[in-house]
Enzyme design. Sequence first.
Site, short mmCIF file in Angstrom:
data_model
loop_
_atom_site.label_atom_id
_atom_site.label_comp_id
_atom_site.label_asym_id
_atom_site.label_seq_id
_atom_site.Cartn_x
_atom_site.Cartn_y
_atom_site.Cartn_z
N GLU A 133 0.85 -1.21 0.00
CA GLU A 133 0.00 0.00 0.00
C GLU A 133 0.88 1.25 0.00
O GLU A 133 2.05 1.19 0.40
CB GLU A 133 -0.92 0.01 1.23
N LYS A 186 2.81 4.56 0.98
CA LYS A 186 3.29 5.10 2.26
C LYS A 186 3.02 6.60 2.26
O LYS A 186 3.64 7.35 1.49
CB LYS A 186 4.78 4.81 2.43
N ASP A 209 3.05 10.43 3.20
CA ASP A 209 4.08 11.31 3.77
C ASP A 209 3.41 12.31 4.72
O ASP A 209 3.13 13.44 4.35
CB ASP A 209 4.80 12.03 2.63
N TYR A 228 -3.72 2.40 9.27
CA TYR A 228 -3.01 1.30 8.61
C TYR A 228 -2.49 0.22 9.55
O TYR A 228 -1.92 -0.77 9.13
CB TYR A 228 -1.86 1.82 7.75
N LYS A 287 3.67 -5.65 3.91
CA LYS A 287 3.59 -6.35 5.20
C LYS A 287 3.22 -7.81 4.97
O LYS A 287 2.36 -8.09 4.11
CB LYS A 287 2.50 -5.71 6.08
N LYS A 291 11.12 2.73 -0.77
CA LYS A 291 11.08 4.17 -1.03
C LYS A 291 11.17 4.47 -2.53
O LYS A 291 11.82 3.75 -3.28
CB LYS A 291 12.25 4.86 -0.32
N CYS A 339 42.29 20.34 12.94
CA CYS A 339 40.88 20.56 13.24
C CYS A 339 40.55 22.04 13.11
O CYS A 339 41.22 22.88 13.73
CB CYS A 339 40.60 20.07 14.67
N CYS A 395 39.66 23.44 16.84
CA CYS A 395 40.58 23.57 17.98
C CYS A 395 42.04 23.57 17.55
O CYS A 395 42.93 23.74 18.38
CB CYS A 395 40.33 22.47 19.01
N CYS A 413 39.65 14.67 14.48
CA CYS A 413 40.37 15.59 15.35
C CYS A 413 40.87 14.81 16.55
O CYS A 413 40.14 14.00 17.12
CB CYS A 413 39.42 16.70 15.78
N CYS A 442 38.54 19.79 22.42
CA CYS A 442 37.97 20.40 21.22
C CYS A 442 36.53 20.83 21.52
O CYS A 442 35.68 19.99 21.84
CB CYS A 442 37.99 19.39 20.07
O1 I6G Z 1 5.16 4.58 8.83
C1 I6G Z 1 4.29 3.70 8.35
C2 I6G Z 1 3.60 3.96 7.20
C3 I6G Z 1 2.70 3.04 6.71
C4 I6G Z 1 4.09 2.49 9.04
C5 I6G Z 1 3.17 1.55 8.53
C6 I6G Z 1 2.49 1.86 7.35
O2 I6G Z 1 1.63 0.92 6.92
C7 I6G Z 1 1.00 1.18 5.71
N1 I6G Z 1 2.97 0.40 9.19
C8 I6G Z 1 3.64 0.15 10.29
C9 I6G Z 1 3.41 -1.14 11.00
C10 I6G Z 1 4.54 1.07 10.80
N2 I6G Z 1 4.76 2.22 10.18
C11 I6G Z 1 5.30 0.80 12.02
#
Ligand code: I6G
Length: 752
Positions: A131, A133, A135, A241, A305, A329, A434, A437, A452, A458
């Site tokens: 799925e 992620k 932001d 999620y 997952k 990513k 350095c 220092c 250093c 320092c």
């Molecule tokens: O940071 C996250 C984004 C999306 C997640 C996540 C996620 O599932 C779609 N799932 C878990 C179990 C964790 N962080 C820890």
Amino acid sequence: MAAEPATPEDRAAALDAAEARTRLAELARLIARANAAYHSEDAPEITDADYDALKRENAALEARFPDLKRADSPSEQVGAAPADGFAKVAHAQRMLSLANAFDDSELRDFVAGIRRYLGLGADAPLAFTAEPKIDGLSLSLRYEDGKLVQAATRGDGEVGENVTANARTIADIPHRLTGAPEVLEVRGEVYMSHADFEELNTRQTARGSKTFANPRNAAAGSLRQLDPEITRARPLKFFAYSWGELSAPLAETQVDAIDRLDRFGFQTNPHTRLCRSADEMLEHYRHIEQRRATLGYDIDGVVYKVNDLGLQGRLGMRSTTPRWAIAHKFPAELAWTRLEAIDIQVGRTGALSPVARLAPVTVGGVVVSNATLHNEDYIAGRDSNGQPIRDGKDIRVGDWVQVYRAGDVIPKVADVDLTKRPDDAAPYAFPVTCPECGSEAVREEGDAVRRCTGGLVCPAQAVEKLKHFVSRAAFDIDGLGAKQVEQFYKDGWIREPADIFALQDRYGAGLQQLKNKEGWGEKSADNLFAAIAEKRSISLKRLLFSLGIRHVGEVASADLARHFATWTAMAQTVDAARSAGTAARAAEEAVATERSRAADEGRRAQITATRDAIWADVPKEARAAWEEITGIDGIGGTVAMALVTAFGQEAERASIDRLVVCLTVEPEEAPATSDSPVAGKTVVFTGSLQKMTRAEAKARAEALGAKVSGSVSAKTDLLVAGPGAGSKAKKAAELGVETIDEDAWLALIRDG
Ligand code: I6G
């Protein structure tokens, strides 16, 4: 036109008394504004250099015209008290983060690693959810008897901020659930859509308020408002999620659990799909990547997952990330710009890190003006083995360079365009002293980094060590962050960690001295002293991590703490191992020399003889202590050496001892498994196991409170030996250590 005076002092010298009066008033206003933006609003409006220039000009004017010094002089007491924050809440179950994969092969490794860990053949069915992620920022929602009782940010994973009142204003977050378990913690991401973000920034501009750099900052800034009515006016959204504490399981699979969350009334991501192979996972990744621009909200990758929750349970956790999930990513974003300068920063271990100062450029929606250049080899165009990188192109001040950002990581300089190199650009000469220092900066054999040699002399190392000490995963003292530490260090109030705990006695009298400091009022000073007092009691693993010893990071600190349980036990063993550490280093050096010298077949015997001769002089206790440390699973010679070096270094050790007497170090608690027959026992696995992999065996033993060691010693309680067990089984027999096979082990942990 006359040239602008060069320095703040020059500017001050150019003014007469009347002009100075006006300028002092203006400086008081500018500095107060900068303090408020920095301390209370987390949004600095001017650079540190500009701020320092204002302060210097103010000081120079006050020195020239003492009679004009204002009652609200910035050099005395102006500054905003830190804003009152949110109450802290401990998560009932730790909020995890995810490991990352940055390319297809890392994703395939993840799948293969899971099969290996579970002992599944390549053809055994294994499904994963995939799925987007989001932001945004993670949030944990606690429901009791179906009622929303608490919302908390992630914080450091163990303790977050209580933002319940704010979360209640988000339309996607139900206040009541029907048919939910008695206790249910729902986890997910708060985010802002692109359209809402644009609209919010337009409104902010029209109102003369600050705008946000990107939707994530806007979501974070909107959720963390002290006034929930401000949050209500911000268009926040929430995707569920995952979950934390549960009084009853939600389902047997990830897909069904998410489906239940959906039926409770949460938004769940519609682009979630069940995949049955790495190929299907990658196909869905590309599908999501193609739709990225039209989703209407920011995503930075795809999360996979393991679908079967029983398997998730077997896979368990590494120190902060689950083994059963990974974030894949999207590739980094790129841009070209000019390298204006290379500065050297000195870190807490003395590392000289080159930083690229760039003509500001937007990379993936964020303005970047600094990037890391890693180390001197990287600038010179070679890797740590001397092999060319970037086809051997070096990087010079004045060059056009390619900058890339991937997610949250520090931007990096990736490439250089030689066609645009200025004629006068000279190769960069990496400093050998350095810059902070003046001590010699040396590069040891095998170290990619020049360091250093000034140690705590320092100032940069001392300050960086202190910043690390107060950082989130270390002492995490409320109100004492990097900025405050820097200020206290500059003023000579804090030189080493122990000084933090003497702050109130030395400077707190009537709070006057602290109150007079910039950014501090009576309340914030009081709060600081209370926060410091609270941290006098600290877990062993945090204390260890906070010391900032090279190679002793969070994971090694946790491994050491789990093994030794108390500070005294650990310090005694490290002290006892000191002479063995010296021998280990000498043996390593001698072996390296012999390897390079001897080319005949007597070589191995000669190397072994040299090593044995060096070790023969080491007292038995020292050797046992060294073996105990290096036998801890996850701890090798590098960490052991770093520990004995730090503990044996006179000034550093004295500083550690001065700190420890200020503290109550909480013994590391074994997991709540006192009824397990292996709790507290030191177990070694050897040979090949048939019913589970070594990694799973270790994780399960640790979950039952056992210590798993990599080598057999007099401290070993139990050896679990599979077929093919060799020298460890022999040594266990010599030492009279109980030895059992895998079936007996499984019976022991099942029946016990
Ligand atoms: O940071 C996250 C984004 C999306 C997640 C996540 C996620 O599932 C779609 N799932 C878990 C179990 C964790 N962080 C820890």
